[in-house]
Scaffold this active site. Structure first.
Site, PDB file in Angstrom:
ATOM      1  N   PRO A  28       0.613  -1.148   0.091  1.00 40.45           N
ATOM      2  CA  PRO A  28       0.228   0.116  -0.444  1.00 40.45           C
ATOM      3  C   PRO A  28       1.068   1.351   0.077  1.00 40.45           C
ATOM      4  O   PRO A  28       1.851   1.209   0.908  1.00 40.45           O
ATOM      5  CB  PRO A  28      -1.084  -0.215   1.467  1.00 40.45           C
ATOM      6  CG  PRO A  28      -0.221  -0.868   2.181  1.00 40.45           C
ATOM      7  CD  PRO A  28       0.281  -2.130   1.405  1.00 40.45           C
ATOM      8  N   CYS A 116       4.833   2.966   8.078  1.00 34.90           N
ATOM      9  CA  CYS A 116       4.296   4.803   7.349  1.00 34.90           C
ATOM     10  C   CYS A 116       5.488   5.906   7.866  1.00 34.90           C
ATOM     11  O   CYS A 116       5.273   5.697  10.001  1.00 34.90           O
ATOM     12  CB  CYS A 116       3.144   5.174   7.351  1.00 34.90           C
ATOM     13  SG  CYS A 116       3.517   6.294   7.127  1.00 34.90           S
ATOM     14  N   ARG A 246       6.976   0.817  -4.762  1.00 37.42           N
ATOM     15  CA  ARG A 246       7.401   1.710  -5.913  1.00 37.42           C
ATOM     16  C   ARG A 246       7.688   0.818  -7.662  1.00 37.42           C
ATOM     17  O   ARG A 246       7.955   1.003  -8.140  1.00 37.42           O
ATOM     18  CB  ARG A 246       8.735   2.168  -5.722  1.00 37.42           C
ATOM     19  CG  ARG A 246       8.381   3.437  -4.406  1.00 37.42           C
ATOM     20  CD  ARG A 246       9.528   4.468  -4.029  1.00 37.42           C
ATOM     21  NE  ARG A 246      10.372   3.555  -3.112  1.00 37.42           N
ATOM     22  CZ  ARG A 246      11.850   3.131  -2.697  1.00 37.42           C
ATOM     23  NH1 ARG A 246      12.034   4.431  -2.835  1.00 37.42           N
ATOM     24  NH2 ARG A 246      12.187   2.802  -2.278  1.00 37.42           N
TER      25      ARG A 246
END
Length: 378
Positions: A28, A116, A246
């Protein structure tokens, strides 16, 4: 055809009673992996994606969590098996949100985000900020698990984390112990610290240590950009699978390429013209999702900035860069789509698409760990 001895040691893993093939996850990424991007990757993979996960769903902002207020929760039936990732710093709010999501959407799993690194997330004590407060992380996992079990919906709890806050406080082994003790059924480890952000290369040695000690599936995350890289990571570090973020922006075909390899199929060579075809498809998915033309164009440019780095012109490298520049300077979606068609009929014919040539997915060809300082003092 791929020889059988070239297959990795593991090509699938199990999440409770579900067998996941191929053993891949689309990581995500906030502002990237919305439903249109996930649909794009799934179509390009031939419906062989492993697991898909929502963008991060915040739980701290609402006095009472309301699923209707979070667009990140939207997904399509064909995305299953699908998981929802939540983040926050309050155990009671995290648990309540998990319960509401479980009842409303019945995802295949709910994941707690302890990875994160964004200052607006980690700086407030959630995301990778939880790695500085493992008792709080333990309480969050405990309360979320208790709520899910009480709902009797048979939804597994998973966790994603980084290896630690910084190079001096790597605590991923402690995180693993807490996760297993609280009933977490899968752990995804991003091999960077919070301080490192997305700089340098992921530290897969730590991921391997976690996988060797774990009793649950451990998924490795960081710098996987090709079939060969996925195979090497699985074989060398003993992970149950790989999570790709990515790398999918540079190459949204990567999941299908991995599935082909694991099935022993001949490698499909993607042409530059085929690579350019993703833009009208992505635009279609964005519009179907309710995006404005301007928003859809912005997302196409976001994809172009990554994907076009994989273009190679044997005669002149500047030709490949000119394709990227042409797309990024378009002023409207219609202009961009028209540009795609002109490029396909023109200079794209002399280019090839080789996204795996990028060692570091920021675009730099780095071969050693380099720690950034963009989060120091925050």
């Amino acid at each position: 055809m791929l020889k059988i001895d070239n297959l990795p040691k593991k090509v699938r893993f199990s999440l409770r009673d579900k067998e996941i093939f191929p053993n891949t996850i689309l990581s995500p990424m906030d502002g990237v992996t919305d439903a249109p991007f996930r649909r794009l990757c799934r179509v390009l993979s031939g419906d062989r994606m492993g697991l898909l996960v929502s963008e991060f769903v915040p739980t701290d902002g609402d006095a009472v969590f309301n699923p209707d207020g979070h667009k990140q929760l939207k997904f399509f039936p064909e995305e299953r098996p699908f998981g929802v990732q939540i983040f926050g710093r309050f155990p009671d709010r995290m648990a309540y949100a998990a319960g509401r999501i479980a009842e409303r959407y019945h995802p295949e799993f709910i994941e707690v985000n302890a990875g994160c690194p964004a200052p607006k997330v980690a700086g407030k004590g959630s995301g990778s900020g939880l790695l500085r407060d493992l008792p709080r992380l333990q309480e969050i996992l405990h309360e979320v698990k208790k709520t899910l079990d009480a709902k009797a919906l048979e939804i597994p709890l998973t966790l994603k984390c980084r290896i630690g806050w910084d190079d001096e406080s790597i605590n991923v082994m402690e995180t693993l112990k807490i996760a297993e003790g609280e009933g977490v059924e899968m752990l995804t480890v991003h091999g960077r610290t919070r301080l490192q952000g997305y700089n340098g290369l992921a530290n897969w040695d730590w991921i391997g240590k976690v996988a060797a000690a774990a009793k649950i599936p451990v998924i490795g995350n960081g710098d996987v950009n090709s079939v060969e890289c996925a195979r090497e990571r699985i074989n060398t570090y003993g992970v149950s699978g790989v999570s790709i973020g990515r790398g999918a922006m540079h190459n949204p075909w990567i999941f299908g390429q991995i599935a082909d390899a694991w099935e022993g199929r001949e490698k499909h060579v993607i042409t530059a013209e085929e690579a350019l075809d993703v833009f009208p498809l992505y635009y279609k998915f964005k519009i179907e999702d309710g995006a404005t033309e301007m928003n859809a164009m912005g997302r196409m440019k976001q994809l172009a900035a990554r994907l076009c780095k994989g273009f190679v012109a044997p005669s002149d490298d500047s030709v490949a860069m000119s394709v990227r520049q042409a797309l990024l300077t378009c002023q409207s979606a219609a202009e961009m789509l028209d540009c795609v068609e002109k490029l396909k009929d023109g200079i794209a014919r002399e280019m090839v698409f080789e996204p795996e040539r990028l060692v570091n997915l920021n675009g730099a060809k780095e071969t050693e760990l380099k720690f950034g300082d963009q989060f120091k003092g925050r």
